[in-house]
Motif scaffolding. Structure first.
Motif, mmCIF file in Angstrom:
data_model
loop_
_atom_site.group_PDB
_atom_site.id
_atom_site.type_symbol
_atom_site.label_atom_id
_atom_site.label_comp_id
_atom_site.label_asym_id
_atom_site.label_seq_id
_atom_site.Cartn_x
_atom_site.Cartn_y
_atom_site.Cartn_z
ATOM 1 N N VAL A 1 -17.202 34.696 48.944
ATOM 2 C CA VAL A 1 -15.760 34.556 49.134
ATOM 3 C C VAL A 1 -15.162 33.847 47.926
ATOM 4 C CG1 VAL A 1 -15.859 34.554 51.657
ATOM 5 C CG2 VAL A 1 -16.114 32.394 50.422
ATOM 6 N N ASP A 2 -13.851 33.968 47.788
ATOM 7 C CA ASP A 2 -13.176 33.362 46.639
ATOM 8 C C ASP A 2 -13.065 31.852 46.767
ATOM 9 O OD1 ASP A 2 -12.837 35.853 45.452
ATOM 10 O OD2 ASP A 2 -10.893 36.180 46.419
ATOM 11 N N GLU A 3 -12.939 31.357 47.995
ATOM 12 C CA GLU A 3 -12.845 29.919 48.206
ATOM 13 C C GLU A 3 -13.484 29.548 49.536
ATOM 14 O OE1 GLU A 3 -8.819 28.609 48.272
ATOM 15 O OE2 GLU A 3 -8.194 30.050 49.777
ATOM 16 N N ALA A 4 -13.892 28.301 49.649
ATOM 17 C CA ALA A 4 -14.571 27.816 50.857
ATOM 18 C C ALA A 4 -13.526 27.384 51.885
ATOM 19 C CB ALA A 4 -15.489 26.650 50.511
ATOM 20 N N VAL A 5 -13.380 28.181 52.941
ATOM 21 C CA VAL A 5 -12.400 27.905 53.987
ATOM 22 C C VAL A 5 -13.123 27.749 55.315
ATOM 23 C CG1 VAL A 5 -10.370 28.750 55.213
ATOM 24 C CG2 VAL A 5 -10.638 29.212 52.768
ATOM 25 N N LEU A 6 -12.816 26.675 56.047
ATOM 26 C CA LEU A 6 -13.459 26.412 57.324
ATOM 27 C C LEU A 6 -12.861 27.274 58.426
ATOM 28 C CD1 LEU A 6 -13.732 22.522 57.250
ATOM 29 C CD2 LEU A 6 -15.531 24.192 56.803
ATOM 30 N N ASP A 7 -13.727 27.864 59.238
ATOM 31 C CA ASP A 7 -13.287 28.661 60.365
ATOM 32 C C ASP A 7 -12.604 27.748 61.379
ATOM 33 O OD1 ASP A 7 -12.972 30.869 61.968
ATOM 34 O OD2 ASP A 7 -14.949 30.716 62.881
ATOM 35 N N GLY A 8 -11.600 28.256 62.047
ATOM 36 C CA GLY A 8 -10.894 27.452 63.059
ATOM 37 C C GLY A 8 -9.743 26.679 62.462
ATOM 38 N N SER A 9 -10.031 25.708 61.615
ATOM 39 C CA SER A 9 -8.975 24.863 61.056
ATOM 40 C C SER A 9 -8.279 25.517 59.874
ATOM 41 C CB SER A 9 -9.553 23.510 60.624
ATOM 42 O OG SER A 9 -10.396 23.664 59.489
ATOM 43 N N GLY A 10 -8.993 26.381 59.145
ATOM 44 C CA GLY A 10 -8.419 26.986 57.958
ATOM 45 C C GLY A 10 -8.379 26.049 56.771
ATOM 46 N N ARG A 11 -9.025 24.903 56.899
ATOM 47 C CA ARG A 11 -9.016 23.916 55.817
ATOM 48 C C ARG A 11 -9.929 24.366 54.679
ATOM 49 N NH1 ARG A 11 -11.888 19.109 54.679
ATOM 50 N NH2 ARG A 11 -13.102 19.295 56.616
ATOM 51 N N THR A 12 -9.474 24.156 53.440
ATOM 52 C CA THR A 12 -10.267 24.492 52.266
ATOM 53 C C THR A 12 -11.174 23.322 51.894
ATOM 54 O OG1 THR A 12 -8.539 25.951 51.424
ATOM 55 C CG2 THR A 12 -10.186 25.180 49.846
ATOM 56 N N VAL A 13 -12.434 23.628 51.614
ATOM 57 C CA VAL A 13 -13.425 22.618 51.241
ATOM 58 C C VAL A 13 -13.708 22.736 49.744
ATOM 59 C CG1 VAL A 13 -15.784 21.819 51.573
ATOM 60 C CG2 VAL A 13 -14.478 22.654 53.523
ATOM 61 N N ARG A 14 -13.768 21.630 49.063
ATOM 62 C CA ARG A 14 -14.100 21.632 47.648
ATOM 63 C C ARG A 14 -15.618 21.578 47.496
ATOM 64 N NH1 ARG A 14 -10.525 17.755 43.943
ATOM 65 N NH2 ARG A 14 -11.637 19.055 42.440
ATOM 66 N N LEU A 15 -16.167 22.613 46.895
ATOM 67 C CA LEU A 15 -17.610 22.691 46.687
ATOM 68 C C LEU A 15 -17.931 22.754 45.201
ATOM 69 C CD1 LEU A 15 -18.836 25.330 49.322
ATOM 70 C CD2 LEU A 15 -19.200 22.864 49.381
ATOM 71 N N GLY A 16 -19.069 22.157 44.824
ATOM 72 C CA GLY A 16 -19.552 22.305 43.466
ATOM 73 C C GLY A 16 -20.100 23.708 43.263
ATOM 74 N N GLY A 17 -20.220 24.133 42.007
ATOM 75 C CA GLY A 17 -20.736 25.455 41.712
ATOM 76 C C GLY A 17 -19.654 26.415 41.296
ATOM 77 N N ASP A 18 -20.067 27.638 40.971
ATOM 78 C CA ASP A 18 -19.145 28.648 40.469
ATOM 79 C C ASP A 18 -18.846 29.742 41.489
ATOM 80 O OD1 ASP A 18 -19.226 27.541 37.714
ATOM 81 O OD2 ASP A 18 -21.324 28.211 37.809
ATOM 82 N N SER A 19 -19.740 29.963 42.447
ATOM 83 C CA SER A 19 -19.577 31.002 43.467
ATOM 84 C C SER A 19 -19.751 30.378 44.845
ATOM 85 C CB SER A 19 -20.606 32.126 43.273
ATOM 86 O OG SER A 19 -20.562 32.645 41.966
ATOM 87 N N VAL A 20 -19.107 30.985 45.850
ATOM 88 C CA VAL A 20 -19.178 30.468 47.219
ATOM 89 C C VAL A 20 -19.770 31.530 48.139
ATOM 90 C CG1 VAL A 20 -17.893 29.559 49.180
ATOM 91 C CG2 VAL A 20 -17.176 28.978 46.852
#
Length: 220
Positions: free
Chosen positions: A124-143
């Motif tokens: 996916v393009d960004e890390a988004v939590l199911d349910g809340s829709g909150r975006t999580v900041r993750l290290g790395g280049d791909s999710v």
């Protein structure tokens, strides 16, 4: 005549003699070798923990025993992969760990309970939590977005996942999984997000039993 053909003829002759005399039974022995892979996780703070995953001693669900250590072949591309869960299920997440293997990195979601977990795994393009829709900041280049289906919350008094919600593999390892976020369980699905170094690479997904596990291997 080869040694194998000679051995077969001798075996057949012996079997005829035994059956003619008093009847007989046919027994065979088998042995399996297993290796133990060490996995180490640490939280995003400073606490370090080590876990051992004996995945090579089990068979992927619905697969031959010979696939136990390595799982199915890696696909050529990076397309999403999905599989329905099966059986009566009450799977509760108990552990998440990451390890480095020859040619790939392994992410393991371990469960307590019954049933075989299904999955939906994709980049996916960004890390988004199911349910809340909150975006999580993750290290790395791909999710990599990992969902295990057929899962539920622990019953009252039952132990569930007690590890860190956000952690990275231990320093000093050759693991391309840079960061992991355990998103939790929502409407029968348990979500784990993994931040990977570099561009998306092929991955394979399968399950192991005793205890139930969902395995995601990401090619180096």
């Amino acid at each position: 005549m080869t040694r194998r053909a000679t051995a077969r003829l001798l075996g057949a002759a012996v079997a005829v003699v035994v059956l003619a005399g008093c009847g007989g039974d046919d027994t065979s022995d088998s042995s399996a070798s297993s290796d133990r892979t060490r996995h180490a996780n640490r939280t995003h703070e400073t606490t370090a923990t080590t876990a051992t995953d004996g995945a090579s001693t089990d068979s992927p669900a619905g697969a031959a025993t010979s696939e136990a250590a390595d799982g199915p072949a890696f696909p050529a591309g990076t397309a999403a992969q999905e599989q329905d869960n099966s059986g009566d299920w009450d799977l509760v997440l108990t552990d998440v760990r990451v390890g480095s293997h020859e040619g790939y990195d392994r992410i393991v979601l371990e469960f307590a309970g019954t049933g075989v977990p299904g999955w939906s795994v994709k980049y996916v393009d960004e890390a988004v939590l199911d349910g809340s829709g909150r975006t999580v900041r993750l290290g790395g280049d791909s999710v990599l977005d990992i969902y295990a289906s057929g899962t539920t919350y622990p019953a009252e008094g039952e132990a569930g996942y007690e590890g860190p919600q956000h952690f990275a593999p231990a320093d000093g390892g050759d693991v391309d999984v840079d960061d992991v976020y355990v998103g939790g369980t929502f409407e029968g699905y348990t979500q784990v997000l993994a931040g990977l170094d570099g561009v998306p690479t092929p991955f394979r997904v399968f399950t192991l039993t005793a205890p139930p596990r969902l395995v995601v291997d990401v090619a180096d």
